[in-house]
Scaffold this active site. Structure first.
Site, PDB file in Angstrom:
ATOM      1  N   GLY A   1      37.027  31.348  32.443  1.00  0.00           N
ATOM      2  CA  GLY A   1      37.009  32.780  32.734  1.00  0.00           C
ATOM      3  C   GLY A   1      38.392  33.316  33.024  1.00  0.00           C
ATOM      4  O   GLY A   1      39.389  32.639  32.758  1.00  0.00           O
ATOM      5  N   ASN A   2      38.460  34.516  33.539  1.00  0.00           N
ATOM      6  CA  ASN A   2      39.755  35.095  33.898  1.00  0.00           C
ATOM      7  C   ASN A   2      39.593  35.973  35.132  1.00  0.00           C
ATOM      8  O   ASN A   2      38.486  36.144  35.645  1.00  0.00           O
ATOM      9  CB  ASN A   2      40.348  35.867  32.718  1.00  0.00           C
ATOM     10  N   ARG A   3      40.706  36.529  35.594  1.00  0.00           N
ATOM     11  CA  ARG A   3      40.710  37.188  36.894  1.00  0.00           C
ATOM     12  C   ARG A   3      40.455  38.693  36.829  1.00  0.00           C
ATOM     13  O   ARG A   3      40.655  39.393  37.820  1.00  0.00           O
ATOM     14  CB  ARG A   3      42.066  36.933  37.568  1.00  0.00           C
ATOM     15  N   SER A   4      40.001  39.208  35.715  1.00  0.00           N
ATOM     16  CA  SER A   4      39.794  40.651  35.621  1.00  0.00           C
ATOM     17  C   SER A   4      38.655  41.107  36.543  1.00  0.00           C
ATOM     18  O   SER A   4      37.571  40.523  36.552  1.00  0.00           O
ATOM     19  CB  SER A   4      39.440  41.028  34.174  1.00  0.00           C
TER      20      SER A   4
END
Ligand code: CTP
Length: 411
Positions: A212-215
């Site tokens: 995933g990512n930190r958005s």
């Protein structure tokens, strides 16, 4: 008319639906944030919530007939003094009377005398919202410049669920504040359909793990909320966010990059603009394990092989639904930010690219942002550090400047 800077005057119209109780919360939000509020309930609304509640919460007497305090000519005065009229909930009956200029009570008279922005937040059963009579009334009101918020989807009176729910009071309040700030000429996206993607995709590795990512999704949500306040029909394709649905926005939840692609392309088919604010994973695990991947004593873990995901922004830009569609991309960069942005604008083929610098402590999850908006004609518009809504509004200004003739408001 623009709102008085010190204490804007808001008329809160309440019509007779069960959601009238939610208008008490909306009223409290207005009064606690320095607005003078005149509540104008219909007779039917008073069947649900009584006049003493409205009077106590607003600090003003309330009336629903034109015959009370006639010497003050309230049916004219209330409308003229208003900086904003918001009707929440707006029933099918109220929308019909407003669309036809029928003025049998104080609220409908006020709607005829007001020259400020008017917001209707409808709430009714799905069948009533979808009935051709209501559709036509909503189209008429929108054509005349009123902002008729799309109802939310969810639990209705009784056990049924569907489209027709009043959006959360906090979200109606946020929308009203934006409308107040923009004034009567602010609905420049009326009749437009815009699509916004937000959040971060997750690419599953096994049933419990993902890449995933930190958005946080906040910038995309700011785009959706500001577009709704400017009168647009908004589809928000949201990947893993924990944010409340903005009032009047149709939210399509998605998980992976491929799900996001399908949802964005479907919604973009009739869109005037698409804003790709989502952080879309460029890669996904090549193999998905049906069962949880276990550690094996004495063995190193297997490396995770990755494959490329589709580039949604590049695809949208190359295959536009129609030649006038405006496509906006984002570039989150850590190094040599502007040069990387220029190269990305050319590579992706979009019209505008919002470039911002990201890092451990920048942008992600924050309410503020700063950016430079690059355009294909070589222009660069810097947007100083400030609320994500301000950046979104600035980008919508640039998007509307690229639209041709004004749109015909949709039903
Ligand atoms: N984007 C997309 N599909 C992808 C990856 C990104 O549509 N598979 C969109 C994002 O929504 C954003 C823009 O492309 O609007 C830029 O994303 P970014 O991650 O900065 O660019 P990349 O194409 O991934 O380029 P690089 O990783 O080389 O910086």
């Amino acid at each position: 008319m623009t709102a008085k800077a010190d204490r804007p005057t808001v008329v809160l119209g309440v019509s007779g639906g069960i959601a009238a109780y939610k208008a008490c919360e909306l009223l409290r939000r207005f009064t606690e944030s320095g607005h003078d509020v005149q509540v104008v309930p219909t007779a039917a609304a008073l069947e649900f919530v009584g006049a003493p509640t409205w009077a106590a919460l607003s600090g003003r007497p309330v009336a629903h007939e034109v015959w009370e305090t006639v010497h003050e000519v309230p049916h004219v005065r209330i409308g003229r003094e208003a900086d904003l009229v918001v009707v929440a909930p707006a029933t099918a009956d109220l929308l019909a009377r407003a669309a036809h200029g029928i003025a049998g009570d104080l609220l409908t008279n006020t709607l005829l005398t007001a020259r400020c922005p008017v917001v209707f937040a409808p709430a009714m059963h799905t069948e009533m919202w979808e009935h051709p009579a209501t559709r036509e009334n909503v189209a008429t009101l929108r054509r005349r410049g009123a902002l008729v918020v799309e109802p939310a989807v969810g639990r209705l009176t009784g056990a049924d669920t569907g489209k027709g729910r009043l959006p959360e009071p906090e979200e109606i309040f946020a929308l009203c504040r934006r409308v107040l700030a923009r004034g009567v000429s602010g609905a420049d996206l009326a009749g437009r359909h815009v699509v916004v993607s937000a959040g971060g995709t997750r690419e599953p590795l096994d049933p419990v793990r993902f890449l995933g990512n930190r958005s946080s999704g906040r910038q995309g949500y700011a785009f959706a909320a500001t577009a709704a306040a400017r009168g647009a029909r908004v589809t928000l394709v949201a990947a893993h966010t924990a944010l409340p649905d903005p009032a009047g926005v149709t939210v399509v939840p998605v998980g992976t990059a491929r799900e996001l692609r399908a949802a964005v392309l479907a919604a973009a088919a009739d869109a005037d603009a698409v804003v790709m604010a989502a952080a879309v994973a460029d890669f996904r695990p090549a193999h998905y394990a049906d069962g949880k991947i276990k550690k094996r004593d004495g063995h190193d873990p297997d490396p995770v092989a990755l494959v490329r995901n589709p580039d949604v922004l590049a695809e949208l830009s190359a295959h536009r639904a129609h030649p006038g569609q405006v496509v906006v991309g984002f570039a989150a960069e850590t190094d040599d930010v502007l040069a990387a942005g220029r190269a990305k604008l050319a590579r992706k083929g979009c019209d505008l690219l919002v470039v911002n610098e990201v890092g451990e402590h920048k942008t992600f999850g924050s309410a503020d942002n700063e950016a430079v908006v690059l355009a294909t004609d070589g222009t660069e518009v810097p947007v100083p550090y400030g609320p994500k809504e301000t950046l979104a509004d600035r980008v919508w200004d640039l998007v509307t400047a690229r639209f041709g003739a004004p749109a015909a408001p949709a039903g």
